[in-house]
Write an enzyme that holds these catalytic residues in place. Structure first.
Site, short mmCIF file in Angstrom:
data_model
loop_
_atom_site.label_atom_id
_atom_site.label_comp_id
_atom_site.label_asym_id
_atom_site.label_seq_id
_atom_site.Cartn_x
_atom_site.Cartn_y
_atom_site.Cartn_z
N HIS A 270 0.84 -1.36 0.11
CA HIS A 270 0.00 0.13 0.03
C HIS A 270 0.86 1.35 0.06
O HIS A 270 0.82 2.13 -0.95
CB HIS A 270 -1.00 0.01 1.37
CG HIS A 270 -1.93 1.01 1.09
ND1 HIS A 270 -3.19 1.19 0.50
CD2 HIS A 270 -1.68 2.47 1.67
CE1 HIS A 270 -3.57 2.12 0.86
NE2 HIS A 270 -3.06 3.03 1.48
N GLU A 271 1.64 1.27 1.03
CA GLU A 271 2.35 2.52 1.05
C GLU A 271 3.60 2.43 -0.04
O GLU A 271 4.00 3.59 -0.64
CB GLU A 271 3.47 2.56 2.34
CG GLU A 271 2.54 2.72 3.48
CD GLU A 271 1.53 3.67 3.84
OE1 GLU A 271 1.71 4.94 3.19
OE2 GLU A 271 0.71 3.41 4.33
N HIS A 274 1.83 4.33 -3.01
CA HIS A 274 1.86 5.77 -2.71
C HIS A 274 3.38 6.37 -3.00
O HIS A 274 3.48 7.13 -3.72
CB HIS A 274 1.74 6.07 -1.45
CG HIS A 274 0.18 6.13 -0.71
ND1 HIS A 274 -0.65 6.81 -1.57
CD2 HIS A 274 -0.26 5.56 0.30
CE1 HIS A 274 -2.02 6.59 -0.81
NE2 HIS A 274 -1.60 5.79 0.17
N GLU A 300 -4.81 7.50 -3.45
CA GLU A 300 -5.27 6.15 -2.88
C GLU A 300 -5.61 5.11 -3.68
O GLU A 300 -5.39 4.04 -3.91
CB GLU A 300 -6.69 6.38 -2.16
CG GLU A 300 -6.69 6.85 -0.87
CD GLU A 300 -5.56 5.82 0.15
OE1 GLU A 300 -4.56 6.19 0.74
OE2 GLU A 300 -6.23 4.60 0.32
ZN ZN Z 1 -3.29 5.25 1.70
#
Ligand code: ZN
Length: 508
Positions: A270-271, A274, A300
């Site tokens: 997830h990170e 990003h 997101e």
């Molecule tokens: Zn996030």
């Protein structure tokens, strides 16, 4: 890099000022990163003074009347109509930020800062004691202050629409209502079918001891698979994971839970998603507003794409399970590919948003959106929140909320004054569905490539179509430009149906 000078000298002056704001902001983000990772326990007080000074200086720069003056002079300049679209977009974005910073009176900004600090402390206690009554008076004041703040920023618009537009430019209640109604009505039967299916995953296989050192090795390894550049980034442990920085210094953080390796694994994906976005922004526009990310919703979409659409797919695990076993030194030897992927895709009604699976997650967001909307329209009051919350959770997710701690006290957004922010999380999913639809056409072999561990075409697609666009377009325009269609949840719902029909043996 060749320096291109604008037809208007004042434009270059404006960008110079903007660059200093960006640099100052980066320093304060770095101070925050350190605060959340390596600061020695005695260092907090010193740091809070440093951070307070920096944010004061930053605020002075952001509200510098010279910026306002430059904006007026540039827009009145005879050459203004001849500026490029990029230059005009930069001016528009600087104006937007400047307005948001300067239109709200200072005493209101101070009152809101004090009230949210107080509410945040009270929220912690209220959550611990599961007692919403403690937070109620603070939250009422915050809602009033936020409403006032919104009406200063744009008195011509509904306050909640102003907040939605701040968080996701171009959005309002009308647009989100349409998207979320379709999403909600599409998700509920899928979720019910999965939950009622006789075929259920064995999630106990995910719970096993795995030391931090091994989880860290895995996180660093999978970072390479998704092309997160460790020469321009770092992976460090923290309590609540986040990503910070941009271009050549983008730091991700993960949380290592020794009894649940999926926490750091999916945290990294997830990170890392990003991080990829920030590392691949258009360097030619570095330090300009258009060289930044498009919106938090698009951000997101990038994290969730890597976390869920890639990281929970069978094809990804066909390649990665043998690697996990090799890095895990016997810990994962007994895992079977199909059983593992099914367990990683369990659909389950839950009460807590941050532990929700990707399918039910959007419903948690829709509950919050619908409540915020009614609250700001004056249809309900803060006192009504627990009842409405519990009703909607029952209706959409089928769960019975027993107390406020597992109900509306679970998130810190509202005591923090962040209204209109939740929708971004679900918009990220909707964006992903539509991006995937286009990727399937542009890169028909992407899943085959992933089986072999080759994500390069996919990541390059995201870089060229999303990351490199920076903030040139608003999110809805960006999606339309990439896919040729207006934003619709149908693509995301199609993806969910197709994936979960396989896992659960269901015909949707
Ligand atoms: Zn996030």
């Amino acid at each position: 890099m060749v320096k291109i000078t604008s037809k208007i000298d004042l434009y270059d002056q404006l960008l110079e000022k903007y660059k200093e704001i960006v640099l100052l902001n980066n320093i304060s983000l770095l101070a925050y990163w350190d605060l959340e990772t390596y600061i020695p326990s005695k260092g907090f007080e010193q740091r809070s003074e440093e951070v307070a000074l920096l944010s004061g200086i930053l605020h002075e720069r952001q509200t510098d009347p010279e910026i306002g003056q430059l904006l007026v002079e540039i827009k009145n300049h005879k050459e203004y109509p001849n500026l490029s679209a990029m230059e005009k977009r930069n001016i528009e974005l600087i104006q937007r930020e400047y307005d948001q910073q300067t239109k709200v009176p200072k005493d209101l900004v101070t009152a809101l800062a004090k009230q949210t600090a107080l509410a945040y402390e009270t929220w912690k206690k209220a959550k611990e004691e599961s007692n919403f009554d403690l937070l109620k008076p603070h939250l009422s004041k915050i809602v009033d202050l936020v409403k006032k703040q919104a009406s200063y920023i744009d008195p011509t618009k509904d306050p909640y629409d102003v907040l939605l537009d701040i968080n996701e430019p171009g959005f309002n209640r009308e647009i989100i209502d349409k998207l979320f109604t379709e999403l909600r009505d599409g998700l509920i039967p899928i979720i019910q079918a999965c939950i009622k299916s006789p075929k259920q995953p064995d999630v106990s296989i995910l719970k096993r001891y795995c030391p931090k050192s091994i989880q860290s090795d895995i996180a660093h390894d999978v970072a390479g698979v998704i092309k997160y550049d460790l020469q321009a980034g770092r992976i460090d442990p923290t309590a609540h994971p986040f990503t910070t920085g941009f271009y050549d210094d983008v730091r991700v953080t993960v949380h290592y839970d020794e009894n649940d390796f999926t926490n750091s694994f999916y945290g990294m994906l997830h990170e890392g998603g990003h991080g990829l976005y920030e590392q691949n922004l258009p360097v030619k526009n570095k330090y300009q507003p258009i060289g930044y990310y498009c919106s938090m919703g698009i951000h997101e979409s990038q994290s969730r794409f890597i976390e869920n659409l890639v990281g929970r797919s069978l094809e990804f695990w066909e390649f990665y399970l043998p690697k996990l076993k090799a890095l895990g030194k016997n810990i994962f030897d007994d895992l079977d590919l199909k059983q593992l992927v099914f367990a990683l895709n369990e659909v389950k009604s839950s009460k807590i948003r941050i532990f929700a699976d990707p399918v039910t997650y959007s419903l948690h967001i829709i509950v919050r959106y619908e409540i915020e909307k009614e609250l700001f329209a004056g249809k309900i009051t803060v006192a009504d929140l627990p009842n409405i919350w519990n009703q909607k959770m029952k209706e959409y997710l089928g769960v019975t909320i027993e107390n406020d701690a597992e109900g509306l006290l679970q998130d810190s957004h509202w005591p923090g004054g962040a209204f209109g922010y939740f929708p971004d999380y679900a918009l990220g999913n909707i964006y992903d569905g539509q991006l995937l639809w286009k990727i399937e056409q542009d890169l028909p072999t992407w899943r085959e490539d992933m089986r072999k561990g080759d994500l390069s075409k996919l990541i390059n697609w995201l870089i060229n179509n999303v990351h490199q666009k920076g903030n040139l377009l608003k999110p809805l325009d960006l999606i339309k430009e990439i896919t040729g269609h207006d934003l619709s949840p149908k693509y995301y719902l199609d993806y969910i149906k197709k994936e979960y029909a396989k896992f659960y043996d269901i015909d949707f």
